[in-house]
Design an enzyme around this catalytic site. Structure first.
Site, PDB file in Angstrom:
ATOM      1  N   LYS A 195       0.845  -1.202   0.000  1.00  0.00           N
ATOM      2  CA  LYS A 195       0.000   0.000   0.000  1.00  0.00           C
ATOM      3  C   LYS A 195       0.877   1.246   0.000  1.00  0.00           C
ATOM      4  O   LYS A 195       1.550   1.542   0.977  1.00  0.00           O
ATOM      5  CB  LYS A 195      -0.906   0.050   1.225  1.00  0.00           C
ATOM      6  CG  LYS A 195      -1.966   1.143   1.063  1.00  0.00           C
ATOM      7  CD  LYS A 195      -2.578   1.606   2.367  1.00  0.00           C
ATOM      8  CE  LYS A 195      -1.764   2.640   3.089  1.00  0.00           C
ATOM      9  NZ  LYS A 195      -1.659   3.951   2.392  1.00  0.00           N
ATOM     10  N   GLU A 269      10.255   0.906  10.306  1.00  0.00           N
ATOM     11  CA  GLU A 269      11.265   1.931  10.035  1.00  0.00           C
ATOM     12  C   GLU A 269      10.568   3.259  10.248  1.00  0.00           C
ATOM     13  O   GLU A 269       9.715   3.642   9.457  1.00  0.00           O
ATOM     14  CB  GLU A 269      11.799   1.767   8.615  1.00  0.00           C
ATOM     15  CG  GLU A 269      13.158   2.390   8.436  1.00  0.00           C
ATOM     16  CD  GLU A 269      13.075   3.792   7.889  1.00  0.00           C
ATOM     17  OE1 GLU A 269      13.001   4.735   8.728  1.00  0.00           O
ATOM     18  OE2 GLU A 269      13.059   3.960   6.677  1.00  0.00           O
ATOM     19  N   CYS A 303      13.593  10.520   6.772  1.00  0.00           N
ATOM     20  CA  CYS A 303      13.585  10.028   8.156  1.00  0.00           C
ATOM     21  C   CYS A 303      14.965  10.140   8.790  1.00  0.00           C
ATOM     22  O   CYS A 303      15.088  10.341   9.985  1.00  0.00           O
ATOM     23  CB  CYS A 303      13.087   8.594   8.205  1.00  0.00           C
ATOM     24  SG  CYS A 303      13.864   7.557   6.976  1.00  0.00           S
ATOM     25  N   GLU A 400      10.479  15.466  15.385  1.00  0.00           N
ATOM     26  CA  GLU A 400      10.768  15.353  13.956  1.00  0.00           C
ATOM     27  C   GLU A 400       9.928  16.377  13.201  1.00  0.00           C
ATOM     28  O   GLU A 400       8.703  16.346  13.269  1.00  0.00           O
ATOM     29  CB  GLU A 400      10.427  13.940  13.472  1.00  0.00           C
ATOM     30  CG  GLU A 400      10.786  13.715  12.026  1.00  0.00           C
ATOM     31  CD  GLU A 400      10.506  12.288  11.563  1.00  0.00           C
ATOM     32  OE1 GLU A 400       9.391  11.796  11.782  1.00  0.00           O
ATOM     33  OE2 GLU A 400      11.426  11.680  10.985  1.00  0.00           O
TER      34      GLU A 400
HETATM   35  P1  NAI Z   1       1.881   7.991   8.541  1.00  0.00           P
HETATM   36  O1  NAI Z   1       2.712   7.130   9.414  1.00  0.00           O
HETATM   37  O2  NAI Z   1       0.482   8.274   8.956  1.00  0.00           O
HETATM   38  O3  NAI Z   1       1.816   7.365   7.062  1.00  0.00           O
HETATM   39  C1  NAI Z   1       2.715   6.401   6.553  1.00  0.00           C
HETATM   40  C2  NAI Z   1       1.948   5.296   5.881  1.00  0.00           C
HETATM   41  O4  NAI Z   1       1.164   4.610   6.857  1.00  0.00           O
HETATM   42  C3  NAI Z   1       0.961   5.762   4.820  1.00  0.00           C
HETATM   43  O5  NAI Z   1       0.936   4.815   3.782  1.00  0.00           O
HETATM   44  C4  NAI Z   1      -0.360   5.775   5.573  1.00  0.00           C
HETATM   45  O6  NAI Z   1      -1.478   5.638   4.738  1.00  0.00           O
HETATM   46  C5  NAI Z   1      -0.205   4.572   6.461  1.00  0.00           C
HETATM   47  N1  NAI Z   1      -1.029   4.574   7.682  1.00  0.00           N
HETATM   48  C6  NAI Z   1      -1.544   5.650   8.345  1.00  0.00           C
HETATM   49  N2  NAI Z   1      -2.238   5.232   9.418  1.00  0.00           N
HETATM   50  C7  NAI Z   1      -2.170   3.880   9.445  1.00  0.00           C
HETATM   51  C8  NAI Z   1      -2.681   2.871  10.318  1.00  0.00           C
HETATM   52  N3  NAI Z   1      -3.401   3.183  11.406  1.00  0.00           N
HETATM   53  N4  NAI Z   1      -2.386   1.582  10.040  1.00  0.00           N
HETATM   54  C9  NAI Z   1      -1.650   1.256   8.976  1.00  0.00           C
HETATM   55  N5  NAI Z   1      -1.152   2.158   8.106  1.00  0.00           N
HETATM   56  C10 NAI Z   1      -1.407   3.457   8.340  1.00  0.00           C
HETATM   57  O7  NAI Z   1       2.671   9.348   8.335  1.00  0.00           O
HETATM   58  P2  NAI Z   1       2.067  10.760   7.865  1.00  0.00           P
HETATM   59  O8  NAI Z   1       0.812  11.034   8.602  1.00  0.00           O
HETATM   60  O9  NAI Z   1       2.052  10.769   6.397  1.00  0.00           O
HETATM   61  O10 NAI Z   1       3.209  11.758   8.368  1.00  0.00           O
HETATM   62  C11 NAI Z   1       3.229  12.203   9.725  1.00  0.00           C
HETATM   63  C12 NAI Z   1       4.647  12.342  10.194  1.00  0.00           C
HETATM   64  O11 NAI Z   1       5.269  11.065  10.232  1.00  0.00           O
HETATM   65  C13 NAI Z   1       5.543  13.158   9.291  1.00  0.00           C
HETATM   66  O12 NAI Z   1       5.411  14.522   9.546  1.00  0.00           O
HETATM   67  C14 NAI Z   1       6.894  12.630   9.663  1.00  0.00           C
HETATM   68  O13 NAI Z   1       7.346  13.239  10.847  1.00  0.00           O
HETATM   69  C15 NAI Z   1       6.638  11.167   9.940  1.00  0.00           C
HETATM   70  N6  NAI Z   1       6.963  10.317   8.796  1.00  0.00           N
HETATM   71  C16 NAI Z   1       8.104   9.585   8.813  1.00  0.00           C
HETATM   72  C17 NAI Z   1       8.457   8.830   7.718  1.00  0.00           C
HETATM   73  C18 NAI Z   1       9.702   8.031   7.691  1.00  0.00           C
HETATM   74  O14 NAI Z   1      10.244   7.810   6.621  1.00  0.00           O
HETATM   75  N7  NAI Z   1      10.172   7.525   8.780  1.00  0.00           N
HETATM   76  C19 NAI Z   1       7.661   8.810   6.510  1.00  0.00           C
HETATM   77  C20 NAI Z   1       6.439   9.563   6.602  1.00  0.00           C
HETATM   78  C21 NAI Z   1       6.136  10.298   7.701  1.00  0.00           C
END
Ligand code: NAI
Ligand code: MG
Length: 491
Positions: A195, A269, A303, A400
């Site tokens: 996804k 991650e 990240c 972050e």
């Molecule tokens: P997120 O963690 O909500 O989204 C990442 C992925 O997880 C997306 O595909 C999303 O649809 C999915 N997701 C969201 N809620 C979920 C759930 N309950 N169960 C399973 N999958 C789920 O991150 P978001 O909201 O896009 O960004 C928020 C913050 O997270 C950013 O500002 C940043 O600080 C951090 N982040 C860190 C990343 C990294 O590479 N470590 C990547 C993206 C965001």
């Protein structure tokens, strides 16, 4: 008068040396009006869709499906069938052929993918062209090489595939994160339901076309789109054997709670707040380039971004002066312009988060520097920012930000640098800048971070494992280590 003494006619020297725009043509990409889910080698029609846009100007690009638990169930069933129907028992040398093909097709179509990635995600074309695409192809090449050598990678442990892997990825490196997830899973004989993030689904959907071209058996890779609800449905799907997640620490913790006691395998991650540490004997101009690459690369949506800069006190002033001067030369603008260094912020929500944290930095008393910079009117943009006078307790030093915002702090001794660098709930990466090899090793042993870069930053290679400590998650991706989460062992 001799010829040579004649006064020269005044030459018309241009006074303005700013770059002319050099937009990459988007004709190479064909975006459909509407996309369904790629399940069992077929496109399934979605009942509900949402619009995916370009963050550079909010232009609608396509309608994309919001997959329900039922849709996810179909994708998982297709993956299970493909697993049982031959993929898991195919000789490694045969699996490798498909991975090599995928790698080659990605290389052949790299310009198309790069343009799409920049259009849908906002990253500058020079990064998607020179970093995301070459690395994504390299990951497939690399893991193709392991597919028939698993017994040598793990001698006397009888490696076998785990089963169906559910993979959830973020929006900052959409295709590259897909490659990090899909390549090792397939190399080890697993099948996949992936996804992509809701704001950047298009490169994963174009990748389905690559799978067809490579003649990958139906159902080995299935792609479902949608927001967190779709992700949650994949996590909860009973017939998934393993979840691999990259994203926020908040959602990572939630997934870990959901999976507790189910016996499903999990790798996470998550976020980071990396320290980039500059000693007074470092080559300062090189360090400045590394600092800029560390935090402004991909708008800081990284990240492992070097978001906390620790400078040894004796070089604080010259370093910050050089850094601020360098910032004035960064070109912020259209991601499709080959001259842009910093592109668009990925989404309105992310821009809001950056603004809120930056406001908190000003409020808590840090000093803000932003170079003069004209931002496009439409779309989501943020000026590259440096905060000095930052205390360790400020939110901008703790949380972050995931944007082009650097917090500068100081230290006196190596011990103090280690203590301050490790003073974070995260532990994904770190950078050390010094002429002394012994000091690099001394620091690397003490920094609680999965990756420590020496005199460089944000360097990636498929052969090198990547992953975190503490709230940055667990499990490694890349390298031989990256095979382990996708294998069971008879021991
Ligand atoms: P997120 O963690 O909500 O989204 C990442 C992925 O997880 C997306 O595909 C999303 O649809 C999915 N997701 C969201 N809620 C979920 C759930 N309950 N169960 C399973 N999958 C789920 O991150 P978001 O909201 O896009 O960004 C928020 C913050 O997270 C950013 O500002 C940043 O600080 C951090 N982040 C860190 C990343 C990294 O590479 N470590 C990547 C993206 C965001
Ligand atoms: Mg979220």
């Amino acid at each position: 008068m001799a010829e040579i003494d004649k006064p020269r006619r005044e030459v018309d020297v241009p006074g303005d040396w700013t770059y002319a725009s050099a937009p990459e043509s988007r004709d190479i990409v064909h975006i459909r009006d509407r996309y369904g889910y790629y399940v069992g080698g077929e496109w399934l029609e979605p009942a509900e869709t949402y619009e995916t846009i370009s963050p550079r100007d909010e232009e609608p690009l396509a309608a994309v499906g919001q997959a329900t638990a039922e849709d996810v169930g179909r994708a998982v069933a297709a993956a299970r069938t493909a697993y049982a129907d031959g993929w898991s028992s195919l000789p490694g040398s045969e699996r490798a052929k498909y991975l090599f093909r995928i790698a080659r097709i990605l290389q052949e179509r790299s310009r198309e993918f790069a343009v799409l990635e920049s259009l849908n995600g906002g990253k500058p074309i020079k990064e998607s062209r020179d970093v995301d695409l070459p690395l994504a192809a390299a990951h497939f090449f690399y893991y193709a090489g392991w597919a028939d050598k698993l017994e040598y990678a793990f001698p006397n442990r009888r490696p076998r595939p785990v089963g169906v892997a559910g993979q959830i990825i973020p929006w900052n490196f959409p295709l590259l994160m897909l490659a990090w997830k899909v390549a090792p899973a397939l190399a080890c004989g697993n099948t996949v339901v992936l996804k992509p993030a809701e704001t950047t689904p298009l490169s994963a959907l174009l990748f389905c076309d690559v799978l067809r071209q490579a003649e990958l058996p139906d159902g080995v890779v299935n792609i479902v789109t949608g927001d967190g609800r779709t992700g949650a449905a994949l996590v909860e799907s009973e017939d998934v054997d393993k979840i691999a997640f990259t994203g926020s620490t908040e959602v990572g913790k939630e997934i870990q709670r959901r999976l507790a006691g189910t016996g499903k395998r999990l790798t996470l991650e998550l976020g980071g707040k990396a320290a980039n540490i500059v000693f007074d004997d470092a080559a300062l101009d090189q360090a400045v380039e590394g600092i800029v690459n560390g935090i402004y690369f991909n708008q800081g949506h990284v990240c492992c971004a070097g978001s906390r800069l620790f400078v040894q006190e004796s070089i604080y002033e010259p370093l910050v002066a050089k850094l601020e001067r360098r910032l004035t030369t960064l070109r912020v603008g259209d991601p499709l312009d080959k001259n842009s260094d910093v592109g668009a912020i990925n989404s309105a929500a992310q821009l809001e988060k950056i603004r809120e944290l930056v406001a908190s930095g000003v409020e808590e008393g840090a000093e803000i520097y932003q170079p003069p910079c004209v931002l496009p009117e439409k779309g989501y943009w943020f000026v590259p920012t440096v905060f000095t006078n930052v205390a360790q307790s400020y939110r901008i030093a703790q949380e972050e930000i995931f944007g082009p915002v650097l917090s500068v702090l100081t230290f006196r001794t190596p011990e103090e640098a280690v203590e301050k660098a490790n003073n974070t709930p995260y532990g994904l990466s770190a950078g050390v800048w010094t002429e002394k090899g012994s000091r690099i090793l001394w620091m690397a042993q003490r920094l609680r971070a999965g990756v420590v870069w020496a005199n460089t930053f944000n360097r990636f290679d498929p052969g090198s494992p990547f992953g975190g400590y503490k709230e940055s998650g667990f499990g490694r991706e890349g390298g031989r280590h990256g095979l382990e989460p996708y294998l069971e062992f008879d021991e």
